[in-house]
Design an enzyme around this catalytic site. Structure first.
Site, PDB file in Angstrom:
ATOM      1  N   ALA A  55       0.808  -1.226   0.000  1.00 52.26           N
ATOM      2  CA  ALA A  55       0.000   0.000   0.000  1.00 52.26           C
ATOM      3  C   ALA A  55       0.840   1.275   0.000  1.00 52.26           C
ATOM      4  O   ALA A  55       0.814   2.061  -0.958  1.00 52.26           O
ATOM      5  CB  ALA A  55      -0.952  -0.020   1.198  1.00 52.26           C
ATOM      6  N   SER A  80       1.134  -4.575  -4.460  1.00 56.18           N
ATOM      7  CA  SER A  80      -0.063  -3.735  -4.567  1.00 56.18           C
ATOM      8  C   SER A  80      -1.370  -4.531  -4.539  1.00 56.18           C
ATOM      9  O   SER A  80      -2.122  -4.543  -5.498  1.00 56.18           O
ATOM     10  CB  SER A  80       0.011  -2.910  -5.854  1.00 56.18           C
ATOM     11  OG  SER A  80      -0.896  -1.844  -5.834  1.00 56.18           O
ATOM     12  N   CYS A 131      -7.024  -6.168   3.070  1.00 55.90           N
ATOM     13  CA  CYS A 131      -8.316  -6.215   3.769  1.00 55.90           C
ATOM     14  C   CYS A 131      -9.320  -7.136   3.070  1.00 55.90           C
ATOM     15  O   CYS A 131     -10.333  -7.509   3.664  1.00 55.90           O
ATOM     16  CB  CYS A 131      -8.899  -4.809   3.893  1.00 55.90           C
ATOM     17  SG  CYS A 131      -7.879  -3.688   4.880  1.00 55.90           S
ATOM     18  N   VAL A 175      15.568  -6.551   2.448  1.00 56.64           N
ATOM     19  CA  VAL A 175      16.573  -5.601   2.928  1.00 56.64           C
ATOM     20  C   VAL A 175      17.059  -6.046   4.304  1.00 56.64           C
ATOM     21  O   VAL A 175      16.259  -6.404   5.182  1.00 56.64           O
ATOM     22  CB  VAL A 175      15.994  -4.172   2.983  1.00 56.64           C
ATOM     23  CG1 VAL A 175      16.985  -3.202   3.622  1.00 56.64           C
ATOM     24  CG2 VAL A 175      15.627  -3.706   1.583  1.00 56.64           C
ATOM     25  N   ASP A 215       2.270   1.025   7.760  1.00 57.77           N
ATOM     26  CA  ASP A 215       2.180   0.262   9.013  1.00 57.77           C
ATOM     27  C   ASP A 215       3.456   0.301   9.845  1.00 57.77           C
ATOM     28  O   ASP A 215       3.423   0.008  11.039  1.00 57.77           O
ATOM     29  CB  ASP A 215       1.857  -1.205   8.710  1.00 57.77           C
ATOM     30  CG  ASP A 215       0.409  -1.414   8.300  1.00 57.77           C
ATOM     31  OD1 ASP A 215      -0.303  -0.410   8.133  1.00 57.77           O
ATOM     32  OD2 ASP A 215      -0.002  -2.584   8.144  1.00 57.77           O
ATOM     33  N   LYS A 217     -30.293   4.161  21.749  1.00 60.33           N
ATOM     34  CA  LYS A 217     -30.798   3.220  20.758  1.00 60.33           C
ATOM     35  C   LYS A 217     -31.747   3.996  19.855  1.00 60.33           C
ATOM     36  O   LYS A 217     -32.647   4.688  20.350  1.00 60.33           O
ATOM     37  CB  LYS A 217     -31.542   2.064  21.429  1.00 60.33           C
ATOM     38  CG  LYS A 217     -30.629   1.030  22.069  1.00 60.33           C
ATOM     39  CD  LYS A 217     -31.417  -0.011  22.835  1.00 60.33           C
ATOM     40  CE  LYS A 217     -32.324  -0.827  21.931  1.00 60.33           C
ATOM     41  NZ  LYS A 217     -33.010  -1.915  22.666  1.00 60.33           N
ATOM     42  N   TYR A 249     -31.927  14.340   4.737  1.00 56.74           N
ATOM     43  CA  TYR A 249     -33.121  13.731   5.325  1.00 56.74           C
ATOM     44  C   TYR A 249     -34.118  13.347   4.242  1.00 56.74           C
ATOM     45  O   TYR A 249     -34.435  14.121   3.346  1.00 56.74           O
ATOM     46  CB  TYR A 249     -33.813  14.695   6.307  1.00 56.74           C
ATOM     47  CG  TYR A 249     -35.271  14.335   6.539  1.00 56.74           C
ATOM     48  CD1 TYR A 249     -35.606  13.148   7.190  1.00 56.74           C
ATOM     49  CD2 TYR A 249     -36.295  15.150   6.062  1.00 56.74           C
ATOM     50  CE1 TYR A 249     -36.930  12.789   7.389  1.00 56.74           C
ATOM     51  CE2 TYR A 249     -37.626  14.806   6.255  1.00 56.74           C
ATOM     52  CZ  TYR A 249     -37.949  13.624   6.907  1.00 56.74           C
ATOM     53  OH  TYR A 249     -39.259  13.268   7.085  1.00 56.74           O
ATOM     54  N   TRP A 308     -34.310  14.666  12.484  1.00 54.39           N
ATOM     55  CA  TRP A 308     -33.102  14.824  13.281  1.00 54.39           C
ATOM     56  C   TRP A 308     -32.351  13.500  13.268  1.00 54.39           C
ATOM     57  O   TRP A 308     -32.869  12.471  13.677  1.00 54.39           O
ATOM     58  CB  TRP A 308     -33.436  15.186  14.733  1.00 54.39           C
ATOM     59  CG  TRP A 308     -33.905  16.597  14.923  1.00 54.39           C
ATOM     60  CD1 TRP A 308     -35.190  17.039  15.002  1.00 54.39           C
ATOM     61  CD2 TRP A 308     -33.078  17.749  15.060  1.00 54.39           C
ATOM     62  NE1 TRP A 308     -35.228  18.391  15.179  1.00 54.39           N
ATOM     63  CE2 TRP A 308     -33.943  18.869  15.223  1.00 54.39           C
ATOM     64  CE3 TRP A 308     -31.692  17.972  15.064  1.00 54.39           C
ATOM     65  CZ2 TRP A 308     -33.468  20.162  15.382  1.00 54.39           C
ATOM     66  CZ3 TRP A 308     -31.222  19.265  15.235  1.00 54.39           C
ATOM     67  CH2 TRP A 308     -32.109  20.341  15.391  1.00 54.39           C
TER      68      TRP A 308
END
Length: 443
Positions: free
Chosen positions: A10, A38, A42, A80, A281, A359, A424, A432
């Protein structure tokens, strides 16, 4: 300009592509210790389950494509072993040719990634014990999964542990997941993790919590997992206990690293050594909420840091603004999302915080087909600045986690979250949003 990149996945290849876009005269050499370039790590759990049809499907570009189309010297099986920062030389071994090599560089990027944690337990040499990090790992698991494999034991309940648990169950295997702590999914607080554990049990996963693996037993192949409390019969083991930066080969350099081995970098991906950069990473990331350097290895961050490292190496200064710790996981019928920091992290950092839980329906209550969302918000007890959020549910988790991630990135307050102009329509939301309903309780 001679650019050498250690690591071809990556961060490394994002940097390589940015370099050739920025510097027309670039000579780019990429040293990859494995066979593959490459690819989407995931996606590997979904190759095991068959949702993704093959390992080839997760490969973005092959080494041959980088060589032929982009004129990048993309080498495989080249590991390496050392770096001379003063002489600007990289030393290594070509495994296929069985010979050593050295390369001079003007700019060097360390994008060597991370390796799975593999403890030195007794019996580790037995057949049937796997990790999952590379295409080679995936192929080994697929080759091992014949009709004689009835039971799989997963050690570790993090990202990989949860995803492969679902994959193995989808293949009809019995699955036991062993976690030495009191909960799986430790990136969530205990109250939210209980929802995940309930989902695991409902889908036939045997959870073994509070036990530490000590050894494996069997003749030639693993047959038993031995913990500090009991023995568990199994036919195959998957180790998913996390990763550590692949930086052991740098121990003779003067690179500044964390205790865990992540390389310290600044906003421009520069290390403390001149002309040497690090990304992905194996490097640290600045955490905007924590306001300190952190190490959260994720593909999204690796690609961003790689691109920024490549731009800076090629003379186009770009800063990396930081992370907020956003992640999302599919686990059977649930989506598990989190961003920012948890209660555990806030306590450890001694940040005063307030908690909101709720909830709620994933869309307007009167519109059919809604699903329950379990939401948790943290905000600063004195400044009201948002600190983090955790959301678990079957629908609508992803968009709300991304709203929170955006708010955290911009260091918004709980009141400003309530003021956002969010979309909405009854099939998608209430007038909301649940996040805003929670925020309104604070004023």
């Amino acid at each position: 300009m001679r650019y050498v990149i250690i690591g071809g996945v990556a961060a490394g290849m994002s940097a390589a592509m940015e370099i050739i876009r920025t510097d027309d005269s670039a000579q780019v050499t990429v040293l990859e210790r494995g066979d593959d370039y490459s690819y989407g790590q995931c996606g590997l759990p979904y190759v095991i389950s068959g949702v993704v049809p093959s390992v080839e499907a997760v490969v973005a570009r092959t080494a041959e494509a980088f060589r032929e189309k982009y004129k990048i010297d993309a080498r495989v099986n080249t590991e390496v072993t050392n770096i001379d920062a003063e002489q600007q030389i990289v030393y290594g071994t070509d495994a296929k040719a069985n010979k050593d090599f050295q390369l001079n560089y003007d700019r060097l990027l360390i994008a060597s990634g991370s390796d799975p944690l593999v403890p030195e337990w007794k019996g580790m040499e037995l057949e049937g014990i796997h990790t999952l990090k590379t295409i080679t790992d995936t192929e080994a698991i697929l080759k091992d999964l014949d009709e004689n494999i009835k039971h799989v034991t997963i050690v570790g309940g993090g990202y990989i542990g949860l995803e492969v648990a679902e994959s193995f169950r989808s293949l009809g295997k019995e699955v036991t997941l062993i976690q030495r702590g009191k909960q799986i999914a430790s990136i969530f607080d205990q109250d939210m993790a209980e929802l995940i554990q309930e989902e695991a049990r409902e889908n036939g996963i045997q959870l073994v919590l509070g036990e530490s693996v000590e050894a494996f037993a069997g003749d030639e192949r693993v047959e038993t997992v031995i913990t500090d409390k009991q023995a568990h019969h199994t036919d195959l083991v998957l180790l998913g206990m996390g990763v550590r930066p692949n930086t052991g080969f740098l121990k003779n350099t003067n690179l500044q690293m964390t205790r865990q081995g992540a390389i310290h970098v600044n906003a421009y991906m520069e290390t403390n050594l001149e002309h040497i950069y690090a990304a992905g990473d194996c490097a640290t990331q600045y955490h905007i909420v924590k306001r300190l350097d952190d190490h959260i290895p994720l593909g999204t961050t690796s690609n961003k840091q790689g691109r920024i490292a490549g731009a800076n190496m090629a003379g186009n200064p770009l800063p990396f603004k930081g992370i907020v710790g956003t992640s999302i996981i599919k686990f059977f019928g649930l989506t598990l999302g989190r961003t920012g920091i948890t209660e555990k992290e806030a306590s450890r950092l001694r940040i005063p915080y307030e908690v909101l839980t709720r909830k709620a329906n994933s869309h307007a209550g009167y519109y059919p087909g809604g699903e329950i969302l379990h939401l948790k918000l943290l905000y600063h007890g004195k400044t009201n600045e948002l600190l983090g959020g955790q959301i678990i549910g079957k629908e609508g988790v992803d968009k709300r986690i991304d709203v929170l991630a955006t708010a955290l990135y911009n260091q918004m307050t709980i009141q400003q979250l309530a003021d956002l102009d969010l979309s909405y329509a009854p099939p998608y939301n209430g007038v909301w949003d649940p996040l805003q309903q929670m925020a309104r309780k604070t004023f």
